[in-house]
Write an enzyme that holds these catalytic residues in place. Structure first.
Site, PDB file in Angstrom:
ATOM      1  N   LYS A   7       0.839  -1.199   0.000  1.00 57.98           N
ATOM      2  CA  LYS A   7       0.000   0.000   0.000  1.00 57.98           C
ATOM      3  C   LYS A   7       0.869   1.243   0.000  1.00 57.98           C
ATOM      4  O   LYS A   7       0.601   2.215  -0.710  1.00 57.98           O
ATOM      5  CB  LYS A   7      -0.915   0.020   1.216  1.00 57.98           C
ATOM      6  CG  LYS A   7      -1.813   1.255   1.279  1.00 57.98           C
ATOM      7  CD  LYS A   7      -2.430   1.483   2.633  1.00 57.98           C
ATOM      8  CE  LYS A   7      -1.447   2.114   3.603  1.00 57.98           C
ATOM      9  NZ  LYS A   7      -2.077   2.527   4.879  1.00 57.98           N
ATOM     10  N   SER A 155       4.947  10.537   9.826  1.00 59.15           N
ATOM     11  CA  SER A 155       5.824  10.956   8.732  1.00 59.15           C
ATOM     12  C   SER A 155       5.046  11.194   7.445  1.00 59.15           C
ATOM     13  O   SER A 155       5.600  11.708   6.470  1.00 59.15           O
ATOM     14  CB  SER A 155       6.905   9.896   8.493  1.00 59.15           C
ATOM     15  OG  SER A 155       6.326   8.678   8.045  1.00 59.15           O
ATOM     16  N   GLN A 156       3.758  10.833   7.413  1.00 65.42           N
ATOM     17  CA  GLN A 156       2.972  11.018   6.198  1.00 65.42           C
ATOM     18  C   GLN A 156       2.857  12.488   5.801  1.00 65.42           C
ATOM     19  O   GLN A 156       2.771  12.806   4.614  1.00 65.42           O
ATOM     20  CB  GLN A 156       1.575  10.428   6.378  1.00 65.42           C
ATOM     21  CG  GLN A 156       1.557   8.910   6.444  1.00 65.42           C
ATOM     22  CD  GLN A 156       0.169   8.356   6.716  1.00 65.42           C
ATOM     23  OE1 GLN A 156      -0.789   9.096   6.932  1.00 65.42           O
ATOM     24  NE2 GLN A 156       0.055   7.037   6.721  1.00 65.42           N
ATOM     25  N   ASP A 297       3.803  -0.367  12.145  1.00 68.06           N
ATOM     26  CA  ASP A 297       2.601  -1.067  11.699  1.00 68.06           C
ATOM     27  C   ASP A 297       2.640  -2.545  12.030  1.00 68.06           C
ATOM     28  O   ASP A 297       1.626  -3.241  11.871  1.00 68.06           O
ATOM     29  CB  ASP A 297       2.400  -0.887  10.190  1.00 68.06           C
ATOM     30  CG  ASP A 297       1.749   0.443   9.846  1.00 68.06           C
ATOM     31  OD1 ASP A 297       1.231   1.118  10.764  1.00 68.06           O
ATOM     32  OD2 ASP A 297       1.755   0.821   8.657  1.00 68.06           O
ATOM     33  N   ARG A 369      -5.729  -3.350  11.305  1.00 65.30           N
ATOM     34  CA  ARG A 369      -4.596  -4.080  11.885  1.00 65.30           C
ATOM     35  C   ARG A 369      -4.978  -4.770  13.206  1.00 65.30           C
ATOM     36  O   ARG A 369      -4.391  -5.790  13.557  1.00 65.30           O
ATOM     37  CB  ARG A 369      -3.397  -3.155  12.060  1.00 65.30           C
ATOM     38  CG  ARG A 369      -2.955  -2.545  10.726  1.00 65.30           C
ATOM     39  CD  ARG A 369      -1.501  -2.160  10.660  1.00 65.30           C
ATOM     40  NE  ARG A 369      -1.223  -1.501   9.390  1.00 65.30           N
ATOM     41  CZ  ARG A 369      -1.034  -2.129   8.229  1.00 65.30           C
ATOM     42  NH1 ARG A 369      -1.090  -3.449   8.181  1.00 65.30           N
ATOM     43  NH2 ARG A 369      -0.796  -1.449   7.122  1.00 65.30           N
TER      44      ARG A 369
END
Length: 408
Positions: A7, A155-156, A297, A369
């Site tokens: 992704k 960090s996106q 993640d 998740r």
């Protein structure tokens, strides 16, 4: 076991292709809710998109940094990468742009993106809570400039600014004002930009200078998703089985590819080579102390593995995942405790003592998740049920079908 495409790489490559000159072809693309949100967002910006019948190959006709629209309306759904990668692109849109998401995403922070747009001279109106979606953006297109961005939440926000950088005729200089989390994801962004010919320099550790002038089209092959692979690798470790993920090689661009080495520290047999990654369970796992800040993640995956280890496992460096789809630290501790496992929240992580989970229904908190990691418990003990299993469609729609293949 074939794993869907990454992704993180898919959505980065889609943005880079969409802003480039010419036609790009991406193969191995992930087909999931998050990538569909990105594709729809790019189409709303005037990018030409053609998908193959199985949706794993996408042809992108770029807009050369100039979205040919004047009233862009983007629905990020539940996708953080879509919202945070496309928000900076709105600075290149003339007229009025609208960016929104589904109600659960409206609770997630967007402040750094909003602050960056305002520092570039755009007007941003929040129609709900401050620093959250939905927003309206006016005042573009701008030629470029210098911005600061906070790095401690996600960090996106930085990655979004970097991806948009080449679209600004004068380029973009980005200074990170606070400690940066999830550094491997930024490194991935830089690598993707270079695939498309972007010029990026770093005069110091906190500064990124992206040259203007645009990027060129490229043909890209997306490697398997390392975060998705973590569940299957973990399944082998806790059941004593064996799994090999072709294409997830030692040269992977994904930080989460390092999860296999964590399983190795716990006692699994691990081979990572130029062909893929293989994990074999040995029937014995030991608890460890590990900093997962670079592969956050996989924290929930490791929490599930820790239940079956000998001795406690302490996961550190992940305090920032409290601002993900849910407070992932609290959610993991709560659901493990409800299953009878001694799991404790810590300031920046979790402490998990091993045990045999009791039967129960696991709440997933709109978090894919949570569903995928806690489902692993059911491979070892009976009576584990997952509430809202459909939430896995966000990144791994076929997850439960794949898990069933492993059970056989």
């Amino acid at each position: 076991m074939a794993i869907p495409g990454s992704k993180s790489l898919t959505n980065r490559a889609l943005v880079a292709a969409g802003l480039s000159r010419g036609r790009s072809t991406l193969t191995g693309v992930l087909d999931a809710d998050d990538t569909r949100a990105m594709l729809a967002g790019l189409e709303a910006l005037g990018v030409g998109i053609v998908r193959s019948r199985d949706a794993t190959t996408v042809t992108v006709e770029g807009v050369a940094g100039n979205p040919p629209v004047t009233d862009a309306r983007i629905d990020a759904r539940l996708s953080g990468t879509t919202a945070r990668f496309l928000a900076p692109v709105l600075a290149r849109v003339p007229g009025t742009s609208h960016l929104d998401g589904l109600p659960p995403f409206r609770r997630r922070p967007m402040g750094p993106s909003i602050a960056a747009l305002r520092s570039l001279g755009l007007t941003v109106i929040e129609h709900g809570a401050t620093d959250h979606l939905p927003i309206t953006v006016t005042g573009g297109p701008v030629a470029g400039g210098e911005v600061e961005v906070a790095g401690e939440v996600s960090s996106q926000f930085l990655s979004g600014l970097l991806l948009a950088g080449p679209a600004f005729p004068s380029g973009l200089t980005v200074r990170v004002s606070t400690p940066l989390v999830s550094v491997p994801y930024v490194e991935m962004t830089v690598e993707v930009l270079r695939w498309f010919g972007a010029e990026l320099t770093r005069p110091d550790a906190a500064t990124f200078v992206v040259a203007g002038g645009g990027t060129r089209a490229a043909d890209v092959v997306i490697e398997p998703d390392a975060s998705a692979a973590s569940y299957l690798l973990a399944a082998a470790a806790i059941t004593g089985g064996r799994i090999r993920v072709p294409g997830l090689t030692a040269a992977s661009h994904q930080g989460d590819a390092g999860f296999a080495a964590v399983l190795g520290r716990m006692g699994a047999e691990v081979v990572v080579d130029e062909h893929g990654t293989e994990v074999r369970g040995t029937g014995s796992l030991r608890g460890i102390d590990v900093d997962l800040g670079a592969m956050s993640d996989t924290a929930q995956t490791l929490a599930a593995v820790a239940v079956f280890a000998e001795g406690p496992t302490r996961i550190t460096g992940i305090g920032f995942i409290r601002a993900k789809e849910t407070d992932r630290i609290e959610a993991v501790a709560t659901e493990l405790s409800r299953l009878g496992i001694d799991a404790r929240e810590e300031r920046d992580g979790l402490l998990i003592h091993p045990g045999r989970p009791s039967p129960g229904v696991v709440a997933t908190y709109d978090d894919h998740r949570m569903a995928m990691s806690f489902a692993l418990l059911g491979l070892v003990v009976p009576g584990i049920a997952i509430a809202d299993p459909g939430c896995v469609a966000k990144t791994f729609p076929s997850y439960f079908e794949v898990l069933e293949q492993l059970r056989r």
